[in-house]
Design a protein around this motif. Structure first.
Motif, PDB file in Angstrom:
ATOM      1  N   ARG A 173      27.977 -16.951 -33.896  1.00 60.05           N
ATOM      2  CA  ARG A 173      27.419 -15.802 -33.188  1.00 60.05           C
ATOM      3  C   ARG A 173      26.096 -16.166 -32.515  1.00 60.05           C
ATOM      4  O   ARG A 173      25.813 -15.725 -31.381  1.00 60.05           O
ATOM      5  N   LEU A 174      25.305 -16.952 -33.185  1.00 64.57           N
ATOM      6  CA  LEU A 174      24.035 -17.383 -32.598  1.00 64.57           C
ATOM      7  C   LEU A 174      24.270 -18.227 -31.345  1.00 64.57           C
ATOM      8  O   LEU A 174      23.572 -18.084 -30.342  1.00 64.57           O
ATOM      9  N   MET A 175      25.260 -19.107 -31.383  1.00 70.43           N
ATOM     10  CA  MET A 175      25.561 -19.933 -30.214  1.00 70.43           C
ATOM     11  C   MET A 175      26.149 -19.104 -29.084  1.00 70.43           C
ATOM     12  O   MET A 175      25.819 -19.301 -27.908  1.00 70.43           O
ATOM     13  N   HIS A 176      27.036 -18.176 -29.419  1.00 67.70           N
ATOM     14  CA  HIS A 176      27.617 -17.282 -28.421  1.00 67.70           C
ATOM     15  C   HIS A 176      26.502 -16.581 -27.641  1.00 67.70           C
ATOM     16  O   HIS A 176      26.531 -16.503 -26.401  1.00 67.70           O
ATOM     17  N   ALA A 177      25.495 -16.083 -28.364  1.00 67.48           N
ATOM     18  CA  ALA A 177      24.378 -15.402 -27.718  1.00 67.48           C
ATOM     19  C   ALA A 177      23.495 -16.377 -26.942  1.00 67.48           C
ATOM     20  O   ALA A 177      23.047 -16.077 -25.824  1.00 67.48           O
ATOM     21  N   ALA A 178      23.241 -17.542 -27.512  1.00 68.03           N
ATOM     22  CA  ALA A 178      22.351 -18.510 -26.867  1.00 68.03           C
ATOM     23  C   ALA A 178      22.890 -18.979 -25.520  1.00 68.03           C
ATOM     24  O   ALA A 178      22.136 -19.186 -24.567  1.00 68.03           O
ATOM     25  N   PHE A 179      24.210 -19.151 -25.429  1.00 70.15           N
ATOM     26  CA  PHE A 179      24.823 -19.581 -24.176  1.00 70.15           C
ATOM     27  C   PHE A 179      25.208 -18.399 -23.283  1.00 70.15           C
ATOM     28  O   PHE A 179      25.653 -18.606 -22.156  1.00 70.15           O
TER      29      PHE A 179
END
Length: 303
Positions: A173-179
């Motif tokens: 979820r953190l990566m989904h948001a970061a990208f």
């Protein structure tokens, strides 16, 4: 959207136009295997890694230089020096990744690799030379090994995240948001698999290489193959084991993999890549593959 529901993901993904961003990177960077050797922590969950006797540091360095020279013929390719205390630091795409104008720093599972995230030379290059903003995930507790765990269709803003000890759901979820992705499909990797990019590659937003044996859920394989049909290249166990899934498009018309991976490709797989409009480019990397990764793992893309 971020979901495990393959039907919901497929419905959303089919509605995403290829207008999210450039399908391939504008440049790339590597990290030299100066401290190359067996990292026992990493080996604990990387079945592809050789025993200590299988490592040849001088040969790995020579092959790595060859990789940089070859890629430089297609896009600008920089190389940062390796760290003596980071034996598998030549796989920077797990630690550093980019979106336009932004550097993302991941959180590695193993302490031996967490020290790579503290490199101020790489952070400083993006901050002070390129003027990129920074999203730093390295200090939070959830493993999220960036484009090792998350394969991204950059043209449509889609993510494919395989969960393992190297990436949990919150890390995804953190990566989904970061990208800033439009939709991400979550699925479990098969037991013994550590990174999604060993079993899946999305090529310039219009084709996919899939290793079914690397997925715990056949529905995820079917959804990905359906999304990229007719240009979904489904690999055999032998092709999978030779790292043919660890491939990358450095330009709209090339697909890159190691020489060992290319030699393992079946005639059908070669024809499928050609039908999708890709010329195959291969580089000898067997010494580097002793560390449990191959060509894609070596390449950190700059968007």
């Amino acid at each position: 959207m971020i979901t495990r529901d393959t039907r919901a993901f497929l419905e959303a993904a089919r509605g995403c136009a290829p207008d999210f961003g450039a399908a391939t990177a504008k440049a790339a960077f590597l990290v030299s295997p100066d401290g190359f050797g067996r990292a026992d922590e990493s080996a604990s969950d990387n079945r592809y890694m050789a025993d200590a006797g299988g490592f040849d540091a001088a040969r790995a360095l020579d092959q790595h230089r060859g990789l940089q020279a070859a890629l430089s013929g297609v896009l600008p390719t920089l190389c940062f020096p390796g760290l003596p205390d980071a034996p598998d630091g030549l796989f920077p795409n797990n630690v550093f990744a980019t979106a336009p104008g932004r550097l993302v720093v991941g959180r590695m599972r193993h302490p031996v690799r967490q020290r790579e995230a503290a490199r101020d030379d790489i952070r400083g290059f993006f901050r002070d030379v390129l003027g990129y903003a920074e999203t730093d995930l390295s200090g939070q507790p959830h493993a999220c090994e960036l484009t090792g765990a998350l394969v991204i269709d950059r043209a449509r803003g889609l993510g494919f995240c395989g969960l393992s000890e190297r990436c949990d759901e919150e890390g995804a979820r953190l990566m989904h948001a970061a990208f800033g992705l439009r939709a991400t499909l979550l699925f479990d990797l098969a037991p013994g698999e550590y990174h999604t990019n060993v079993v899946l590659a999305v090529l310039a937003g219009r084709a996919a290489i899939v290793c079914p044996g690397g997925f715990a859920d056949a529905a995820a394989v079917e959804a990905i193959a359906t999304l990229y049909a007719p240009h979904a290249v489904v690999l055999s166990p032998g092709e999978h084991a030779a790292f043919a899934g660890n491939a990358i498009s450095a330009s709209a018309d090339t697909v890159w993999m190691s020489a060992g991976a290319a030699s393992a490709l079946s005639p059908d797989s070669r024809r499928a890549l050609e039908a999708a409009g890709f010329a195959l480019r291969a580089v000898p990397l067997d010494a580097i593959e002793a560390a449990g990764g191959s060509l894609r793992c070596c390449v950190a893309e700059i968007y």
